[in-house]
Scaffold this motif. Sequence first.
Motif, PDB file in Angstrom:
ATOM      1  N   GLU A   1      40.753  35.000  42.342  1.00  0.00           N
ATOM      2  CA  GLU A   1      40.082  33.705  42.186  1.00  0.00           C
ATOM      3  C   GLU A   1      39.462  33.580  40.801  1.00  0.00           C
ATOM      4  O   GLU A   1      39.530  32.517  40.175  1.00  0.00           O
ATOM      5  CB  GLU A   1      39.007  33.517  43.264  1.00  0.00           C
ATOM      6  N   GLN A   2      38.839  34.643  40.305  1.00  0.00           N
ATOM      7  CA  GLN A   2      38.238  34.607  38.973  1.00  0.00           C
ATOM      8  C   GLN A   2      39.303  34.428  37.883  1.00  0.00           C
ATOM      9  O   GLN A   2      39.097  33.690  36.928  1.00  0.00           O
ATOM     10  CB  GLN A   2      37.438  35.883  38.710  1.00  0.00           C
ATOM     11  N   GLY A   3      40.451  35.092  38.046  1.00  0.00           N
ATOM     12  CA  GLY A   3      41.543  34.934  37.089  1.00  0.00           C
ATOM     13  C   GLY A   3      42.034  33.492  37.044  1.00  0.00           C
ATOM     14  O   GLY A   3      42.297  32.940  35.972  1.00  0.00           O
ATOM     15  N   GLU A   4      42.141  32.879  38.222  1.00  0.00           N
ATOM     16  CA  GLU A   4      42.566  31.480  38.297  1.00  0.00           C
ATOM     17  C   GLU A   4      41.534  30.562  37.650  1.00  0.00           C
ATOM     18  O   GLU A   4      41.880  29.587  36.981  1.00  0.00           O
ATOM     19  CB  GLU A   4      42.817  31.072  39.744  1.00  0.00           C
ATOM     20  N   GLN A   5      40.251  30.869  37.840  1.00  0.00           N
ATOM     21  CA  GLN A   5      39.195  30.054  37.233  1.00  0.00           C
ATOM     22  C   GLN A   5      39.236  30.152  35.706  1.00  0.00           C
ATOM     23  O   GLN A   5      39.058  29.155  35.007  1.00  0.00           O
ATOM     24  CB  GLN A   5      37.824  30.488  37.741  1.00  0.00           C
ATOM     25  N   VAL A   6      39.483  31.348  35.189  1.00  0.00           N
ATOM     26  CA  VAL A   6      39.577  31.529  33.735  1.00  0.00           C
ATOM     27  C   VAL A   6      40.772  30.755  33.192  1.00  0.00           C
ATOM     28  O   VAL A   6      40.672  30.072  32.163  1.00  0.00           O
ATOM     29  CB  VAL A   6      39.669  33.031  33.367  1.00  0.00           C
TER      30      VAL A   6
ATOM     31  N   ALA B   1      42.243  28.107  34.494  1.00  0.00           N
ATOM     32  CA  ALA B   1      41.962  26.671  34.591  1.00  0.00           C
ATOM     33  C   ALA B   1      40.988  26.239  33.502  1.00  0.00           C
ATOM     34  O   ALA B   1      41.157  25.183  32.881  1.00  0.00           O
ATOM     35  CB  ALA B   1      41.407  26.336  35.974  1.00  0.00           C
ATOM     36  N   ALA B   2      39.980  27.058  33.228  1.00  0.00           N
ATOM     37  CA  ALA B   2      39.004  26.738  32.177  1.00  0.00           C
ATOM     38  C   ALA B   2      39.680  26.731  30.809  1.00  0.00           C
ATOM     39  O   ALA B   2      39.387  25.880  29.964  1.00  0.00           O
ATOM     40  CB  ALA B   2      37.857  27.742  32.199  1.00  0.00           C
ATOM     41  N   ALA B   3      40.613  27.644  30.580  1.00  0.00           N
ATOM     42  CA  ALA B   3      41.338  27.681  29.307  1.00  0.00           C
ATOM     43  C   ALA B   3      42.164  26.419  29.135  1.00  0.00           C
ATOM     44  O   ALA B   3      42.247  25.875  28.027  1.00  0.00           O
ATOM     45  CB  ALA B   3      42.234  28.918  29.248  1.00  0.00           C
ATOM     46  N   ASP B   4      42.750  25.929  30.201  1.00  0.00           N
ATOM     47  CA  ASP B   4      43.532  24.689  30.130  1.00  0.00           C
ATOM     48  C   ASP B   4      42.647  23.468  29.904  1.00  0.00           C
ATOM     49  O   ASP B   4      43.038  22.537  29.205  1.00  0.00           O
ATOM     50  CB  ASP B   4      44.369  24.492  31.390  1.00  0.00           C
ATOM     51  N   ARG B   5      41.470  23.459  30.494  1.00  0.00           N
ATOM     52  CA  ARG B   5      40.564  22.312  30.315  1.00  0.00           C
ATOM     53  C   ARG B   5      40.029  22.234  28.889  1.00  0.00           C
ATOM     54  O   ARG B   5      39.786  21.165  28.373  1.00  0.00           O
ATOM     55  CB  ARG B   5      39.390  22.410  31.284  1.00  0.00           C
TER      56      ARG B   5
ATOM     57  N   TYR C   1      48.839  29.723  30.741  1.00  0.00           N
ATOM     58  CA  TYR C   1      49.990  30.633  30.813  1.00  0.00           C
ATOM     59  C   TYR C   1      49.661  31.987  30.206  1.00  0.00           C
ATOM     60  O   TYR C   1      50.021  33.022  30.743  1.00  0.00           O
ATOM     61  CB  TYR C   1      51.212  30.039  30.104  1.00  0.00           C
ATOM     62  N   VAL C   2      48.968  31.961  29.087  1.00  0.00           N
ATOM     63  CA  VAL C   2      48.596  33.218  28.428  1.00  0.00           C
ATOM     64  C   VAL C   2      47.684  34.036  29.337  1.00  0.00           C
ATOM     65  O   VAL C   2      47.861  35.246  29.480  1.00  0.00           O
ATOM     66  CB  VAL C   2      47.927  32.951  27.062  1.00  0.00           C
ATOM     67  N   ILE C   3      46.716  33.383  29.952  1.00  0.00           N
ATOM     68  CA  ILE C   3      45.803  34.070  30.876  1.00  0.00           C
ATOM     69  C   ILE C   3      46.589  34.658  32.042  1.00  0.00           C
ATOM     70  O   ILE C   3      46.376  35.807  32.433  1.00  0.00           O
ATOM     71  CB  ILE C   3      44.709  33.113  31.392  1.00  0.00           C
ATOM     72  N   HIS C   4      47.525  33.891  32.602  1.00  0.00           N
ATOM     73  CA  HIS C   4      48.327  34.389  33.722  1.00  0.00           C
ATOM     74  C   HIS C   4      49.174  35.593  33.317  1.00  0.00           C
ATOM     75  O   HIS C   4      49.292  36.564  34.067  1.00  0.00           O
ATOM     76  CB  HIS C   4      49.219  33.277  34.292  1.00  0.00           C
ATOM     77  N   ILE C   5      49.779  35.529  32.151  1.00  0.00           N
ATOM     78  CA  ILE C   5      50.595  36.668  31.691  1.00  0.00           C
ATOM     79  C   ILE C   5      49.722  37.903  31.533  1.00  0.00           C
ATOM     80  O   ILE C   5      50.083  38.997  31.968  1.00  0.00           O
ATOM     81  CB  ILE C   5      51.319  36.317  30.376  1.00  0.00           C
ATOM     82  N   ALA C   6      48.561  37.740  30.928  1.00  0.00           N
ATOM     83  CA  ALA C   6      47.662  38.886  30.721  1.00  0.00           C
ATOM     84  C   ALA C   6      47.158  39.437  32.057  1.00  0.00           C
ATOM     85  O   ALA C   6      47.124  40.653  32.265  1.00  0.00           O
ATOM     86  CB  ALA C   6      46.486  38.471  29.845  1.00  0.00           C
ATOM     87  N   ALA C   7      46.790  38.540  32.960  1.00  0.00           N
ATOM     88  CA  ALA C   7      46.172  38.972  34.216  1.00  0.00           C
ATOM     89  C   ALA C   7      47.167  39.562  35.209  1.00  0.00           C
ATOM     90  O   ALA C   7      46.873  40.561  35.862  1.00  0.00           O
ATOM     91  CB  ALA C   7      45.446  37.783  34.863  1.00  0.00           C
ATOM     92  N   TYR C   8      48.346  38.950  35.309  1.00  0.00           N
ATOM     93  CA  TYR C   8      49.247  39.322  36.390  1.00  0.00           C
ATOM     94  C   TYR C   8      50.450  40.146  35.951  1.00  0.00           C
ATOM     95  O   TYR C   8      51.144  40.715  36.782  1.00  0.00           O
ATOM     96  CB  TYR C   8      49.708  38.076  37.153  1.00  0.00           C
ATOM     97  N   ARG C   9      50.713  40.201  34.680  1.00  0.00           N
ATOM     98  CA  ARG C   9      51.843  40.994  34.202  1.00  0.00           C
ATOM     99  C   ARG C   9      51.379  42.270  33.499  1.00  0.00           C
ATOM    100  O   ARG C   9      52.191  43.084  33.099  1.00  0.00           O
ATOM    101  CB  ARG C   9      52.726  40.179  33.251  1.00  0.00           C
ATOM    102  N   GLY C  10      50.080  42.417  33.292  1.00  0.00           N
ATOM    103  CA  GLY C  10      49.550  43.640  32.706  1.00  0.00           C
ATOM    104  C   GLY C  10      49.935  43.841  31.248  1.00  0.00           C
ATOM    105  O   GLY C  10      50.114  44.967  30.804  1.00  0.00           O
ATOM    106  N   ARG C  11      50.071  42.765  30.512  1.00  0.00           N
ATOM    107  CA  ARG C  11      50.457  42.875  29.106  1.00  0.00           C
ATOM    108  C   ARG C  11      49.233  42.962  28.212  1.00  0.00           C
ATOM    109  O   ARG C  11      48.198  42.369  28.486  1.00  0.00           O
ATOM    110  CB  ARG C  11      51.301  41.670  28.679  1.00  0.00           C
ATOM    111  N   ARG C  12      49.367  43.698  27.124  1.00  0.00           N
ATOM    112  CA  ARG C  12      48.318  43.772  26.111  1.00  0.00           C
ATOM    113  C   ARG C  12      48.431  42.553  25.204  1.00  0.00           C
ATOM    114  O   ARG C  12      49.470  41.927  25.101  1.00  0.00           O
ATOM    115  CB  ARG C  12      48.461  45.054  25.289  1.00  0.00           C
TER     116      ARG C  12
END
Length: 92
Positions: free
Chosen positions: A42-47, A49-53, A65-76
């Motif tokens: 939930e916190q990842g989704e909030q971050v 959404a806030a980045a998009d706003r 998209y960048v937040i999702h890639i970092a959070a869910y794909r484990g990329r540096r």
Amino acid sequence: MLTLQAILELALDDKLIARNPARGIKTLPSIRHRKNVYLTYEQGEQVAAAADRHHLIGHAGRYGYVIHIAAYRGRRWSEIATLRPDDVDLEE
């Protein structure tokens, strides 16, 4: 530490540096380890959404998209920053 001191001694011998800043150092400070803290889903989704706003004009939706890639794909960050549109398969 001995390796660094030896490298700096070679640089000193070759007159690349004026003095060896590591000379005389016997021990290094100990490293204190912190407990890793992770965002919940939930916190990842909030971050994201806030980045998009809080986007720059004409770039709506790109930062989430960048937040999702970092959070869910484990990329540096260095891996994310070099991605190109062809590298990302949004269908998969």
